[in-house]
Scaffold this motif. Structure first.
Motif, PDB file in Angstrom:
ATOM      1  N   SER A   6       0.822  -1.208   0.000  1.00  0.00           N
ATOM      2  CA  SER A   6       0.000   0.000   0.000  1.00  0.00           C
ATOM      3  C   SER A   6       0.857   1.259   0.000  1.00  0.00           C
ATOM      4  O   SER A   6       0.471   2.260  -0.570  1.00  0.00           O
ATOM      5  CB  SER A   6      -0.949   0.000   1.200  1.00  0.00           C
ATOM      6  OG  SER A   6      -0.214   0.143   2.401  1.00  0.00           O
ATOM      7  N   SER A   7       2.030   1.208   0.631  1.00  0.00           N
ATOM      8  CA  SER A   7       2.878   2.393   0.618  1.00  0.00           C
ATOM      9  C   SER A   7       3.421   2.657  -0.772  1.00  0.00           C
ATOM     10  O   SER A   7       3.623   3.789  -1.153  1.00  0.00           O
ATOM     11  CB  SER A   7       4.025   2.240   1.620  1.00  0.00           C
ATOM     12  OG  SER A   7       4.959   1.290   1.163  1.00  0.00           O
ATOM     13  N   LYS A   8       3.665   1.619  -1.546  1.00  0.00           N
ATOM     14  CA  LYS A   8       4.168   1.820  -2.899  1.00  0.00           C
ATOM     15  C   LYS A   8       3.051   2.153  -3.875  1.00  0.00           C
ATOM     16  O   LYS A   8       3.302   2.746  -4.906  1.00  0.00           O
ATOM     17  CB  LYS A   8       4.929   0.577  -3.374  1.00  0.00           C
ATOM     18  CG  LYS A   8       6.233   0.412  -2.651  1.00  0.00           C
ATOM     19  CD  LYS A   8       7.129  -0.533  -3.358  1.00  0.00           C
ATOM     20  CE  LYS A   8       8.416  -0.621  -2.582  1.00  0.00           C
ATOM     21  NZ  LYS A   8       9.569  -0.761  -3.396  1.00  0.00           N
ATOM     22  N   SER A   9       1.810   1.790  -3.558  1.00  0.00           N
ATOM     23  CA  SER A   9       0.729   2.040  -4.503  1.00  0.00           C
ATOM     24  C   SER A   9       0.391   3.526  -4.609  1.00  0.00           C
ATOM     25  O   SER A   9      -0.149   3.952  -5.608  1.00  0.00           O
ATOM     26  CB  SER A   9      -0.512   1.233  -4.118  1.00  0.00           C
ATOM     27  OG  SER A   9      -1.036   1.710  -2.897  1.00  0.00           O
ATOM     28  N   HIS A  10       0.703   4.295  -3.595  1.00  0.00           N
ATOM     29  CA  HIS A  10       0.400   5.727  -3.620  1.00  0.00           C
ATOM     30  C   HIS A  10       1.672   6.568  -3.538  1.00  0.00           C
ATOM     31  O   HIS A  10       1.640   7.698  -3.052  1.00  0.00           O
ATOM     32  CB  HIS A  10      -0.539   6.089  -2.467  1.00  0.00           C
ATOM     33  CG  HIS A  10      -1.834   5.353  -2.501  1.00  0.00           C
ATOM     34  ND1 HIS A  10      -2.685   5.405  -3.576  1.00  0.00           N
ATOM     35  CD2 HIS A  10      -2.430   4.543  -1.602  1.00  0.00           C
ATOM     36  CE1 HIS A  10      -3.748   4.661  -3.326  1.00  0.00           C
ATOM     37  NE2 HIS A  10      -3.614   4.119  -2.143  1.00  0.00           N
ATOM     38  N   ALA A  11       2.773   6.043  -4.017  1.00  0.00           N
ATOM     39  CA  ALA A  11       4.060   6.728  -3.893  1.00  0.00           C
ATOM     40  C   ALA A  11       4.063   8.058  -4.637  1.00  0.00           C
ATOM     41  O   ALA A  11       4.584   9.056  -4.132  1.00  0.00           O
ATOM     42  CB  ALA A  11       5.186   5.827  -4.384  1.00  0.00           C
ATOM     43  N   THR A  12       3.473   8.108  -5.810  1.00  0.00           N
ATOM     44  CA  THR A  12       3.454   9.347  -6.589  1.00  0.00           C
ATOM     45  C   THR A  12       2.611  10.409  -5.896  1.00  0.00           C
ATOM     46  O   THR A  12       3.018  11.575  -5.805  1.00  0.00           O
ATOM     47  CB  THR A  12       2.924   9.083  -8.009  1.00  0.00           C
ATOM     48  OG1 THR A  12       3.743   8.087  -8.617  1.00  0.00           O
ATOM     49  CG2 THR A  12       2.936  10.336  -8.854  1.00  0.00           C
ATOM     50  N   LEU A  13       1.463  10.008  -5.392  1.00  0.00           N
ATOM     51  CA  LEU A  13       0.595  10.944  -4.680  1.00  0.00           C
ATOM     52  C   LEU A  13       1.283  11.451  -3.419  1.00  0.00           C
ATOM     53  O   LEU A  13       1.234  12.654  -3.117  1.00  0.00           O
ATOM     54  CB  LEU A  13      -0.734  10.271  -4.339  1.00  0.00           C
ATOM     55  CG  LEU A  13      -1.738  11.105  -3.562  1.00  0.00           C
ATOM     56  CD1 LEU A  13      -2.150  12.321  -4.373  1.00  0.00           C
ATOM     57  CD2 LEU A  13      -2.947  10.267  -3.199  1.00  0.00           C
TER      58      LEU A  13
END
Length: 114
Positions: A6-13
């Protein structure tokens, strides 16, 4: 493991919001310094100067403070690009296989007539 995903899924945001927060903090500081006369500003050109100053100060701060988030964002983007490339390669391979099968059928139909 799921927290890592989950931490990598929203890395850009996360990176973008932290970068914007650093800029806004620098802008607030510049506006306060301008308001209290520590940084001399006058008129609308002074406001533009404060925005540019905030951008100039926030860029190296973001570079240093957000290196981990930038690396996570880069990994996320690279993963997506790799996935897109593999799906494209699979789709091309499937289309080539269909064309080869159609050519084989056409040849087998045409061969007895010769």
């Amino acid at each position: 493991m799921s927290s890592n995903v989950s931490s990598k899924s929203h890395a850009t945001l996360r990176y973008t919001s932290l970068r914007a927060s650093i800029f806004l903090g620098c802008l607030l500081l510049a506006l306060l310094l301008g308001h209290f006369g520590i940084i001399p500003v006058a008129g609308s050109s002074g406001a533009v100067f404060l925005f540019l100053l905030a951008a100039l100060v926030s860029a190296p701060l973001s570079y240093v403070l957000l290196s981990k988030q930038r690396d996570e964002m880069s990994a996320q983007i690279a993963e997506r690009v790799t996935g897109m490339r593999s799906r494209t390669a699979e789709r091309i391979a499937a289309q080539n296989a269909e064309e080869d099968a159609a050519d084989d059928v056409a040849r087998s139909v045409a061969a007895p007539q010769s």
